[in-house]
Design a protein around this motif. Structure first.
Motif, short mmCIF file in Angstrom:
data_model
loop_
_atom_site.label_atom_id
_atom_site.label_comp_id
_atom_site.label_asym_id
_atom_site.label_seq_id
_atom_site.Cartn_x
_atom_site.Cartn_y
_atom_site.Cartn_z
N GLU A 1 7.22 -15.61 66.49
CA GLU A 1 7.62 -16.82 65.78
C GLU A 1 6.94 -17.76 66.00
O GLU A 1 6.79 -18.14 67.52
CB GLU A 1 9.02 -17.04 66.06
N ILE A 2 6.36 -18.53 65.27
CA ILE A 2 5.25 -19.63 65.73
C ILE A 2 5.94 -20.92 65.22
O ILE A 2 5.96 -20.82 63.65
CB ILE A 2 3.88 -19.51 65.56
N GLN A 3 6.29 -21.80 65.76
CA GLN A 3 6.80 -23.03 65.16
C GLN A 3 6.10 -24.24 65.60
O GLN A 3 6.06 -24.49 66.74
CB GLN A 3 8.42 -22.86 65.56
N SER A 4 5.79 -24.94 64.76
CA SER A 4 4.81 -26.23 64.90
C SER A 4 4.04 -26.16 66.05
O SER A 4 4.18 -27.14 66.81
CB SER A 4 6.07 -27.65 64.83
N LEU A 5 3.35 -25.35 66.10
CA LEU A 5 2.35 -25.05 67.30
C LEU A 5 1.05 -26.13 67.16
O LEU A 5 0.63 -26.39 66.43
CB LEU A 5 1.67 -23.71 67.33
N ASN A 6 1.02 -27.06 68.26
CA ASN A 6 0.06 -27.92 68.18
C ASN A 6 -0.84 -27.78 69.45
O ASN A 6 -0.48 -27.28 70.54
CB ASN A 6 0.50 -29.32 68.31
N LEU A 7 -1.98 -28.04 69.29
CA LEU A 7 -3.19 -27.84 70.43
C LEU A 7 -4.18 -28.73 70.35
O LEU A 7 -5.03 -28.91 69.29
CB LEU A 7 -3.52 -26.66 70.67
N SER A 8 -4.71 -29.58 71.49
CA SER A 8 -5.92 -30.34 71.27
C SER A 8 -6.53 -30.36 72.77
O SER A 8 -6.02 -30.00 73.73
CB SER A 8 -5.51 -31.84 70.95
N PHE A 9 -7.86 -30.56 72.21
CA PHE A 9 -8.79 -30.46 73.63
C PHE A 9 -9.47 -31.63 73.85
O PHE A 9 -9.48 -32.72 72.95
CB PHE A 9 -9.90 -29.32 73.56
N GLY A 10 -9.70 -32.03 74.86
CA GLY A 10 -10.53 -33.17 75.31
C GLY A 10 -9.82 -34.40 75.71
O GLY A 10 -8.32 -34.35 75.59
N LEU A 11 -10.20 -35.43 76.41
CA LEU A 11 -9.41 -36.58 76.94
C LEU A 11 -9.41 -37.54 75.66
O LEU A 11 -9.75 -37.37 74.69
CB LEU A 11 -10.11 -37.10 78.10
N SER B 1 -2.48 -23.00 77.91
CA SER B 1 -1.02 -23.23 78.43
C SER B 1 -0.49 -24.65 78.03
O SER B 1 0.32 -25.00 78.10
CB SER B 1 -1.27 -22.91 79.68
N HIS B 2 -1.59 -25.38 77.22
CA HIS B 2 -1.15 -26.73 77.12
C HIS B 2 -0.87 -27.24 75.92
O HIS B 2 -0.89 -28.33 74.99
CB HIS B 2 -2.37 -27.75 77.65
N TRP B 3 -0.33 -26.02 75.04
CA TRP B 3 -0.01 -26.38 73.60
C TRP B 3 1.38 -26.80 73.59
O TRP B 3 2.15 -26.98 74.60
CB TRP B 3 0.03 -24.88 72.99
#
Lengths: 300, 255, 279
Positions: free
Chosen positions: B5-15, B58-60
């Motif tokens: 189950e994936i729910q509102s998964l967000n991920l960003s890279f960079g500062l 791991s920072h999602w």
């Protein structure tokens, strides 16, 4: 395009045990190493050095420390093949025993430098961030001094002597190894096969020791082999300055140092150990070159 | 019941300044025993979703559940035994200095599982390799054989879920067919759940029952493969992808 | 299909490594007119080796032999390095798989194309620039002035490949060899690049050798297909007739492809017959 075809040829002799697999790949490695005649020559000289050091008591014609002032400064002759020094000691026998000191220094420095360089390099490359920053700045400090000056400072502080010379040389040779290992680790860190073991739950220590170190090992070995020439020269330099092996030990650099005052009349005093140093460091360089061709995947 | 189950998964890279959001509110569910496809072009974030699930990032933010259990940020051993991944490039995913046996024995060592010989032998025969491959190095294997070893390595911990990152795109067509058949057989026999990332709609249509189409880090739509094949996709981008891969076998204009 | 621009008879290429000889290409014959000829095969089939050997760009360990290797009225087999240099790029040019590796990373895109033009034409810098901009327009780049001053890392894969095409076509060659020019690209971009290539090849009446592993792609794009297996041409067939392919290998390849329209429970696996290597 042809790789698949040639691969099929290679696997025709199938290994049935782990050791057989290792043996087969070592065999092809050795064949390729000896393919280049210069590498072969280097390997031959290094092997010769090992044999001479091993069988020194049987090869030496005289006691390397026994003085005989009646026979001082004799030119090369049938009894003293490379002549005698100012105390009448046989130079050939001193060279033969000196090889033990040379090997002792090389081995000790390598044993100290290899693991330290690998550990510092792989850890800072693998973890990155603060760890990397800290380790690399320390490395930079060591690199920023000319190696002989740094070694001199350490020996001056610790006092002259063979062991101290070894420590001093080790202190100056680990940073380049660490940098090399770090560069390799940075490349490997995101490779799929490293990610794969991480995803299998391997600890950082396990990833570094079992998966990253073996990949860095080949370039580190090449670098160490090339460094051996430098180690020999630095050791000889320290010996020459009177800070390395102490008299009456037959260290090659120290032999040149003491022979220097008679150099004009008695050339063999300097020429024999000088040639030995040159030959051995050249051999290590050639061997290192050959190993790089063999082990470094980038040169293929 | 939903296996993944994936729910509102967000991920960003960079500062802050140059922050790039790679995943934007990704939602989908994969049922137990299902084979689910994740389709998109390069840069759509499809592989990133896989890597979040596998535990590489791991920072999602958001919620990931496996078999109803919420996943933590850090990778624990328990998760490793439930989710495993097969990579795209069979030439880069095996350690070049490790024999097949070492590569397959490594996960067993990590998890303290015994009976290496038997387990490795069993898993090799499951993926269609015999015992003579045991002591070979990766450079002595063909691309297809390597991918079989990689699948065996993923399966040796007996996971319930296999994440497949373009497992056949680096292989020749004839080898791709073999690997796809193997994957289909394994799923049936072991009751595995597949989440497969690919850009090839043909592969998805062959192996998967449902598909999510991704573009620019978003899931555009989730649909049944039968609908996809019948051309019943609603999103224009999906229709474009379909027409491109169909046109490959008829006419050449699309886009 | 008019007179042959390129005639190849019994081309064989061997690689000699560590005293071992491997046959990469065996007795390949074909002729190329003003047409789009595809060479299709799996990895290791020797398709790229054939492409490179035509420009004699093969590694030093390769030995080439052929009854004929004729380009126009020139024998490529005996040509010296100087003649070959005047042919490469000027009369036969090559497009590689990945633009990332074929473009110089420290030169702007425009400067590279201009240089390619100047290498073969004695004109002023301004004229060359003008030609470059025109060429960029021809490969459907919307804002040529802006793209001219971009560096390769600033353009996308599809645009990079169109730039490569511009660079290879600006000296106005007679033959283009394209080695998997679209396999590094996304499907939607693939079509763009192919249509640009198609347009220019048709417009300028060139001969194109299109090397690929993708039978489906090739069947629409090319006129004729050579199917290679283990260094041999096992089948030469008109692209439109691929459905009636005779050789089991070609048919196996076509069948093994998973397709959107025909869904099957299992994909038929190619059974390799050792006799394909001999007859």
């Amino acid at each position: 395009m042809t790789t698949q075809i040639s691969m099929a040829a290679r696997t025709s002799s199938e290994p049935h045990t782990r050791y057989q697999a290792l043996w087969l790949s070592l065999g092809t490695g050795a064949r390729r190493l000896l393919h280049n005649p210069l590498t072969g020559a280097g390997l031959l000289v290094v092997l010769l050095l090992l044999l001479v050091a091993l069988f020194a008591p049987w090869l030496a014609t005289h006691d390397p420390l026994a003085q005989d002032l009646n026979r001082s400064l004799h030119a090369p002759n049938a009894d003293n093949w490379f002549g005698t020094d100012e105390f009448g000691r046989d130079i050939f026998s001193r060279l033969v025993y000196g090889s033990r000191i040379t090997l002792y220094i090389i081995a000790l420095v390598t044993v100290i430098v290899g693991p330290i360089g690998l550990a510092v390099g792989t850890i800072s490359g693998y973890f990155g961030g603060v760890v990397d920053m800290l380790f690399m700045r320390i490395t930079d400090i060591f690199i920023s001094f000319p190696s002989l000056v740094l070694a001199l400072a350490f020996v001056a502080a610790l006092g002259p002597g063979l062991e101290h010379a070894v420590i001093a040389i080790a202190l100056t040779t680990w940073p380049p190894i660490a940098r090399l290992a770090r560069a390799e680790t940075l490349q490997l860190r995101n490779a799929d096969f490293i990610v794969a073991v991480q995803l299998q739950g391997a600890s950082s220590a396990r990833v570094i020791l079992r998966h990253i170190v073996p990949m860095c090992l080949s370039s580190v070995i090449v670098r160490l082999t090339m460094n051996m020439a430098g180690i020999i020269l630095t050791a000889a330099g320290l010996g020459f300055l009177g800070l390395g092996a102490q008299p009456p030990l037959p260290e090659w650099g120290a032999m040149i140092s003491t022979g220097r005052s008679y150099m004009m009349e008695c050339w063999w005093l300097v020429a024999a150990p000088g040639l030995a140093i040159m030959l051995v460091s050249l051999a290590f360089n050639l061997l290192g070159d050959g190993l790089r061709d063999l082990l470094d995947p980038r040169s293929e | 019941m939903a296996m993944i189950e994936i729910q509102s998964l967000n991920l960003s890279f960079g500062l802050d300044g140059s922050r790039v959001q790679v995943l934007k509110d990704v939602n989908f569910q994969v049922r137990e025993g299902e084979s689910f496809g994740l389709v998109g072009e390069s840069g759509s974030g499809k592989t990133t979703v896989l890597r979040c699930l596998a535990g590489q990032y791991s920072h999602w933010e958001g919620e990931l559940r496996i078999n109803g259990e919420r996943l933590g940020r850090t990778l624990d051993r328990d998760r490793c035994r439930r989710v495993q991944m097969v990579f795209q490039d069979p030439y880069g995913s095996l350690h070049p200095r490790h024999t097949v046996e070492t590569a397959l024995g490594e996960p067993l060592h990590i998890h303290g599982i015994g009976q290496h010989r038997e387990r490795i032998g069993a898993i090799l025969s499951k993926v269609g390799l015999n015992d003579s491959f045991r002591y070979r190095y990766p450079h002595q294997l063909s691309g297809g054989q390597r991918q079989r070893v990689a699948i065996a390595r993923a399966l040796i911990l007996e996971p319930r879920i296999l994440l497949l990152d373009e497992p056949t795109s680096a292989l020749d067509v004839s080898v791709q067919a073999e690997i796809l058949n193997l994957l289909a057989d394994l799923r049936q026999r072991e009751g595995l759940t597949y989440l497969m990332v690919t850009h090839d709609l043909g592969v998805v249509a062959h192996l998967c029952s449902r598909v999510a189409v991704m573009q620019h880090g978003k899931v555009l739509e989730t649909l049944d493969t039968n609908d996809l094949v019948r051309g019943e996709a609603s999103d224009p981008y999906t229709r474009m992808l379909i027409s491109c891969s169909q046109h490959k076998s008829r006419d050449r204009d699309c886009a | 299909m008019s007179e042959a621009k390129l005639q190849v008879d019994n081309l064989s290429i061997q690689f000699i490594n560590d005293g071992r000889t491997t046959d990469a290409v065996r007795n390949v014959s074909f002729s190329l007119g003003r047409e789009k000829l595809a060479i299709v095969g799996e990895s290791g089939s020797g398709k790229s080796t054939v492409g490179r050997s035509l420009l004699r760009l093969h590694p030093a360990s390769a030995r080439i032999s052929a009854d004929t290797l004729r380009f126009g009225d020139l024998n490529l087999l005996d040509a010296d390095e100087k003649t070959l240099r005047s042919i490469r790029g000027r009369r036969i040019s090559m497009i590689m798989q990945d633009p990332k590796y074929s473009l110089n990373p420290v030169m702007t895109v425009g400067a590279q194309i201009t240089e390619a033009y100047l290498a073969h034409h004695r004109v002023s810098q301004r004229e060359a620039r003008k030609q470059t901009l025109e060429m960029l327009e021809k490969v459907h780049i919307r804002d040529p002035e802006r793209v001219y001053s971009l560096y390769p890392h600033e353009v996308s894969g599809g645009m990079g490949q169109r730039i490569m095409i511009a660079m290879m076509l600006i000296p106005n060659p007679e033959i283009i060899i394209a080695d998997e020019p679209t396999s590094a690209l996304d499907v939607s971009v693939q079509q763009q690049v192919l249509s640009v290539l198609d347009e220019l090849v048709t417009q300028r009446n060139l001969g194109l050798i299109f090397i690929s592993h993708d039978l489906n792609l090739v069947r629409n794009f090319c006129d004729r297909v050579l199917v290679m297996y283990a260094g041999r041409v096992v089948e030469s067939i008109r692209a439109a007739d691929l459905d009636q392919a005779q050789h089991p290998y070609t048919r196996g390849l076509l069948a093994a492809l998973p397709s959107l329209t025909q869904r099957r429970e299992r994909l038929p696996v190619l059974q390799r017959d050792p006799s394909w290597l001999t007859d």
